[in-house]
Enzyme design. Structure first.
Site, PDB file in Angstrom:
ATOM      1  N   ASP A  83      -2.436   6.847  -7.615  1.00 37.25           N
ATOM      2  CA  ASP A  83      -2.368   6.878  -6.147  1.00 37.25           C
ATOM      3  C   ASP A  83      -2.302   8.344  -5.744  1.00 37.25           C
ATOM      4  OD1 ASP A  83      -1.792   6.571  -3.459  1.00 37.25           O
ATOM      5  OD2 ASP A  83      -0.221   5.070  -3.759  1.00 37.25           O
ATOM      6  N   ASP A  94      -5.419   8.810   1.812  1.00 40.04           N
ATOM      7  CA  ASP A  94      -4.510   8.226   0.815  1.00 40.04           C
ATOM      8  C   ASP A  94      -5.295   7.110   0.128  1.00 40.04           C
ATOM      9  OD1 ASP A  94      -2.409   7.073  -0.569  1.00 40.04           O
ATOM     10  OD2 ASP A  94      -1.173   6.675   1.199  1.00 40.04           O
ATOM     11  N   HIS A 154       0.524   1.711   5.506  1.00 39.69           N
ATOM     12  CA  HIS A 154       1.255   2.503   6.502  1.00 39.69           C
ATOM     13  C   HIS A 154       0.310   3.270   7.401  1.00 39.69           C
ATOM     14  CE1 HIS A 154       0.409   5.879   3.703  1.00 39.69           C
ATOM     15  NE2 HIS A 154       0.519   4.917   2.807  1.00 39.69           N
ATOM     16  N   HIS A 162       3.947   8.654   6.298  1.00 44.69           N
ATOM     17  CA  HIS A 162       4.398   7.364   6.805  1.00 44.69           C
ATOM     18  C   HIS A 162       4.833   7.550   8.248  1.00 44.69           C
ATOM     19  CE1 HIS A 162       4.459   5.174   2.884  1.00 44.69           C
ATOM     20  NE2 HIS A 162       4.421   6.412   2.465  1.00 44.69           N
ATOM     21  N   GLU A 187      -2.916  -0.903   1.413  1.00 45.60           N
ATOM     22  CA  GLU A 187      -2.699  -0.814  -0.034  1.00 45.60           C
ATOM     23  C   GLU A 187      -2.034  -2.060  -0.611  1.00 45.60           C
ATOM     24  OE1 GLU A 187       0.018   2.250  -1.414  1.00 45.60           O
ATOM     25  OE2 GLU A 187       0.548   2.770   0.630  1.00 45.60           O
ATOM     26  N   GLU A 278      -6.205   0.986  -2.864  1.00 44.90           N
ATOM     27  CA  GLU A 278      -5.883   1.497  -1.519  1.00 44.90           C
ATOM     28  C   GLU A 278      -7.024   2.320  -0.944  1.00 44.90           C
ATOM     29  OE1 GLU A 278      -2.650   4.357  -1.527  1.00 44.90           O
ATOM     30  OE2 GLU A 278      -2.313   4.068   0.622  1.00 44.90           O
TER      31      GLU A 278
END
Ligand code: CO
Length: 293
Positions: A83, A94, A154, A162, A187, A278
């Protein structure tokens, strides 16, 4: 969204995708976890900023796992989640993927990928975020696996990994909706375990809460660094130049004073194997742009 900002998000997404593609060749049973982490982070740094320490989570570990400075472990024949986050002037991409080196979890990975794809397909303004969780849950369960209910996607804002809303991976009663220009990371995690994670007391990842006066020189230096990163998370191993006893003291003092917080590694509660995929999406007036695809 201003075109200039959109361009930064798209640039971050492209860099993240390139690093993902490049990094897949590094994931081998005899590869050292620490070497992979440092290689991936160095690759990101060639083009942008690291939005958060690369997470390398093995088997029943789901997230918030990054090697310590002296980690000697190798990947092994395992299920590996990578990740990673790329920031271009604070605009973040992300993204995460899983590689199954055991050859036994192909179906779980397929379920997880399908859940992410199905969720990305429905993104648009006014969509209830509970609908995203519903699609993810239904897809993963249709393959005979469970989503991890207490890990979420998020919203992201400049320098804030976040920021704003959490995107559920199960059907919830949440009535919040997506809005145009929101940037979100979707994700889903799939598992053959219980379907939830617990936080362990292994701490390698920290983030800034608030700036306060500090006494020691090393503390001030560390805080200056965190300020320059505008609060984006950091790994303890990034400060391996500071003797560990001293570093531990500094970190603990800063935690006690609510300057930083620590993020414990997440383990699947039933020690099930966990997968994760993700992508980052920007909500547009009629759908979404997936920046990391
Ligand atoms: Co994320």
């Amino acid at each position: 969204m201003e075109q200039q900002i959109l361009n930064k998000y798209i640039e971050a997404g492209k860099i993240a995708k390139d690093v993902v593609d490049w990094s897949k060749n590094l994931i081998k049973p005899d590869a050292k976890t620490l070497d992979i982490a440092e290689s991936v982070e160095n690759k990101i740094k060639e083009k942008a900023e690291i939005a958060f320490p690369v997470n390398i989570s093995i088997n029943n570990i789901a997230a918030h796992s990054t090697p310590s400075w002296n980690d000697e472990s190798v990947i092994g024949e395992s299920v590996v989640k990578i990740d990673l986050g790329v920031a271009v002037e604070g605009y973040i991409a992300d993204t995460a993927y899983t590689i199954d080196l055991t050859g036994k979890y192909g179906k779980m990975l397929e379920a997880n990928k399908a859940a992410l794809e199905n969720a990305l397909k429905i993104l648009k303004p006014d969509l209830k975020i509970s609908e995203i969780g519903k699609v993810i849950e239904e897809t993963i369960k249709s393959y005979g696996y469970k989503p991890i209910e207490n890990l979420t996607g998020h919203q992201m804002e400049q320098y804030a990994l976040h920021g704003g809303i959490a995107i559920p991976n199960v059907h919830t009663m949440d009535s919040k909706t997506l809005k145009e220009d929101m940037v979100i990371a979707i994700e889903p995690f799939a598992t053959d375990g219980i379907g939830s994670v617990i936080e362990t007391n292994k701490y390698e990842i920290y983030s800034l809460m608030q700036i306060k006066q500090v006494r020691m020189t090393e503390e001030r230096n560390l805080l200056n660094y965190l300020e320059a990163r505008k609060g984006m998370p950091f790994a303890k191993r990034w400060f391996k130049a500071i003797p560990e006893v001293k570093l531990n003291l500094i970190l603990q003092d800063m935690i006690n004073r609510s300057i930083i917080r620590k993020h414990g590694m997440f383990r699947e509660k039933g020690n099930g194997i966990v997968s994760q995929f993700e992508h980052t999406a920007i909500i547009t007036n009629d759908g979404a742009i997936i920046t990391t695809l």
